[in-house]
Design a protein around this motif. Sequence first.
Motif, PDB file in Angstrom:
ATOM      1  N   LYS A  77      53.086  28.311  66.009  1.00  0.00           N
ATOM      2  CA  LYS A  77      54.052  27.794  66.261  1.00  0.00           C
ATOM      3  C   LYS A  77      55.025  28.245  65.565  1.00  0.00           C
ATOM      4  CE  LYS A  77      55.619  22.944  65.509  1.00  0.00           C
ATOM      5  NZ  LYS A  77      55.169  21.562  64.987  1.00  0.00           N
ATOM      6  N   ALA A  78      55.447  28.657  64.425  1.00  0.00           N
ATOM      7  CA  ALA A  78      56.585  29.184  63.706  1.00  0.00           C
ATOM      8  C   ALA A  78      57.114  30.337  64.733  1.00  0.00           C
ATOM      9  CB  ALA A  78      56.218  29.567  62.275  1.00  0.00           C
ATOM     10  N   ILE A  79      56.111  31.326  65.092  1.00  0.00           N
ATOM     11  CA  ILE A  79      56.814  32.406  65.998  1.00  0.00           C
ATOM     12  C   ILE A  79      57.283  32.080  66.934  1.00  0.00           C
ATOM     13  CG2 ILE A  79      55.994  34.458  67.160  1.00  0.00           C
ATOM     14  CD1 ILE A  79      53.912  34.613  64.896  1.00  0.00           C
ATOM     15  N   VAL A  80      56.761  31.168  67.894  1.00  0.00           N
ATOM     16  CA  VAL A  80      57.089  30.592  69.295  1.00  0.00           C
ATOM     17  C   VAL A  80      58.440  29.782  69.023  1.00  0.00           C
ATOM     18  CG1 VAL A  80      56.345  29.475  71.534  1.00  0.00           C
ATOM     19  CG2 VAL A  80      54.804  30.974  70.210  1.00  0.00           C
ATOM     20  N   LYS A  81      58.496  28.995  68.222  1.00  0.00           N
ATOM     21  CA  LYS A  81      59.729  28.127  67.761  1.00  0.00           C
ATOM     22  C   LYS A  81      60.803  29.106  67.525  1.00  0.00           C
ATOM     23  CE  LYS A  81      59.912  24.261  65.434  1.00  0.00           C
ATOM     24  NZ  LYS A  81      60.944  23.788  66.463  1.00  0.00           N
ATOM     25  N   GLU A  82      60.747  30.033  66.486  1.00  0.00           N
ATOM     26  CA  GLU A  82      61.693  31.077  66.113  1.00  0.00           C
ATOM     27  C   GLU A  82      62.373  31.628  67.502  1.00  0.00           C
ATOM     28  OE1 GLU A  82      60.599  32.895  62.759  1.00  0.00           O
ATOM     29  OE2 GLU A  82      60.048  31.094  61.597  1.00  0.00           O
ATOM     30  N   ILE A 132      56.978  37.470  71.460  1.00  0.00           N
ATOM     31  CA  ILE A 132      56.020  36.989  70.956  1.00  0.00           C
ATOM     32  C   ILE A 132      55.120  38.169  70.428  1.00  0.00           C
ATOM     33  CG2 ILE A 132      53.816  35.763  70.981  1.00  0.00           C
ATOM     34  CD1 ILE A 132      55.347  33.978  73.086  1.00  0.00           C
ATOM     35  N   ARG A 133      55.044  39.334  71.402  1.00  0.00           N
ATOM     36  CA  ARG A 133      53.914  40.476  70.830  1.00  0.00           C
ATOM     37  C   ARG A 133      54.699  40.984  69.551  1.00  0.00           C
ATOM     38  NH1 ARG A 133      52.583  43.851  76.396  1.00  0.00           N
ATOM     39  NH2 ARG A 133      50.702  44.254  75.433  1.00  0.00           N
ATOM     40  N   ALA A 134      55.943  41.017  69.560  1.00  0.00           N
ATOM     41  CA  ALA A 134      56.671  41.969  68.331  1.00  0.00           C
ATOM     42  C   ALA A 134      56.579  41.043  66.911  1.00  0.00           C
ATOM     43  CB  ALA A 134      58.095  41.911  68.675  1.00  0.00           C
ATOM     44  N   ARG A 135      55.940  39.732  67.055  1.00  0.00           N
ATOM     45  CA  ARG A 135      55.987  39.233  65.837  1.00  0.00           C
ATOM     46  C   ARG A 135      54.379  39.032  65.447  1.00  0.00           C
ATOM     47  NH1 ARG A 135      60.057  35.223  64.550  1.00  0.00           N
ATOM     48  NH2 ARG A 135      58.539  34.907  62.840  1.00  0.00           N
ATOM     49  N   ILE A 177      45.864  40.205  65.924  1.00  0.00           N
ATOM     50  CA  ILE A 177      46.104  39.417  67.030  1.00  0.00           C
ATOM     51  C   ILE A 177      46.725  39.909  67.991  1.00  0.00           C
ATOM     52  CG2 ILE A 177      46.822  36.862  67.650  1.00  0.00           C
ATOM     53  CD1 ILE A 177      44.789  37.062  64.925  1.00  0.00           C
ATOM     54  N   ALA A 178      46.055  39.572  69.260  1.00  0.00           N
ATOM     55  CA  ALA A 178      46.904  39.980  70.413  1.00  0.00           C
ATOM     56  C   ALA A 178      47.223  38.967  71.187  1.00  0.00           C
ATOM     57  CB  ALA A 178      45.951  41.067  71.275  1.00  0.00           C
ATOM     58  N   LEU A 179      48.487  39.060  71.852  1.00  0.00           N
ATOM     59  CA  LEU A 179      48.806  38.241  72.885  1.00  0.00           C
ATOM     60  C   LEU A 179      47.923  38.143  74.101  1.00  0.00           C
ATOM     61  CD1 LEU A 179      50.877  35.951  73.726  1.00  0.00           C
ATOM     62  CD2 LEU A 179      52.355  37.522  74.536  1.00  0.00           C
ATOM     63  N   HIS A 180      47.365  37.158  74.668  1.00  0.00           N
ATOM     64  CA  HIS A 180      46.466  37.278  75.804  1.00  0.00           C
ATOM     65  C   HIS A 180      47.066  36.880  76.968  1.00  0.00           C
ATOM     66  CE1 HIS A 180      43.352  35.365  78.613  1.00  0.00           C
ATOM     67  NE2 HIS A 180      42.711  36.320  78.215  1.00  0.00           N
ATOM     68  N   SER A 181      47.793  35.566  77.152  1.00  0.00           N
ATOM     69  CA  SER A 181      48.541  35.199  78.078  1.00  0.00           C
ATOM     70  C   SER A 181      49.672  34.232  77.818  1.00  0.00           C
ATOM     71  CB  SER A 181      47.572  34.492  79.099  1.00  0.00           C
ATOM     72  OG  SER A 181      46.946  33.419  78.593  1.00  0.00           O
ATOM     73  N   ILE A 182      50.430  34.121  78.665  1.00  0.00           N
ATOM     74  CA  ILE A 182      51.713  32.853  78.624  1.00  0.00           C
ATOM     75  C   ILE A 182      51.728  32.269  79.928  1.00  0.00           C
ATOM     76  CG2 ILE A 182      54.115  32.658  78.424  1.00  0.00           C
ATOM     77  CD1 ILE A 182      54.126  34.841  76.545  1.00  0.00           C
ATOM     78  N   ARG A 183      51.777  30.879  79.979  1.00  0.00           N
ATOM     79  CA  ARG A 183      52.081  30.344  81.174  1.00  0.00           C
ATOM     80  C   ARG A 183      53.350  29.533  80.831  1.00  0.00           C
ATOM     81  NH1 ARG A 183      47.663  26.292  83.567  1.00  0.00           N
ATOM     82  NH2 ARG A 183      46.822  28.488  84.518  1.00  0.00           N
TER      83      ARG A 183
END
Length: 150
Positions: free
Chosen positions: A62-67, A119-122, A127-133
């Motif tokens: 949540k902190a990563i995505v919020k920032e 997001i991937r950079a953070r 942990i890998a980014l799988h998907s975003i919708r």
Amino acid sequence: MERIRITKEFTFETGHALYGYDGKCRNVHGHSYHLSVTVIGTPIREEGHRKLGMVIDFGDLKAIVKEEIVDPFDHATVFNRNTPHIALATTLEESGHKVILADYQPTSENMVIDFAQKIRARLPENIALHSIRLRETGTAYAEWHAADNP
């Protein structure tokens, strides 16, 4: 070891205009965006670890995505940096409004590409980014999947 996907959802309000578009969306308008971020990893198995059993703490995600996304984009107006609306963007900024001049046309498709990169950079290495919708309306969304973008 088993890999698990976890998803965190977010909402934010953003205005935009599509430069050069031939439909209604060439005009400044806004959306109530719904963002789902799914990451994949192996749950922590180290006994005594404070995050035992977690792939990633939902609070950390949540902190990563919020920032990176929610705080900058919420209640902002996004324009393509090459827009003829530059005077409007300047006026809005001078009046205290939040404006983002993006290096891309601010469609949902381009926004998910931008969001994925941020997001991937953070994310931690394990942990890998799988998907975003990114849901723009109740009936329309764009998706980014790591499997499609090696």
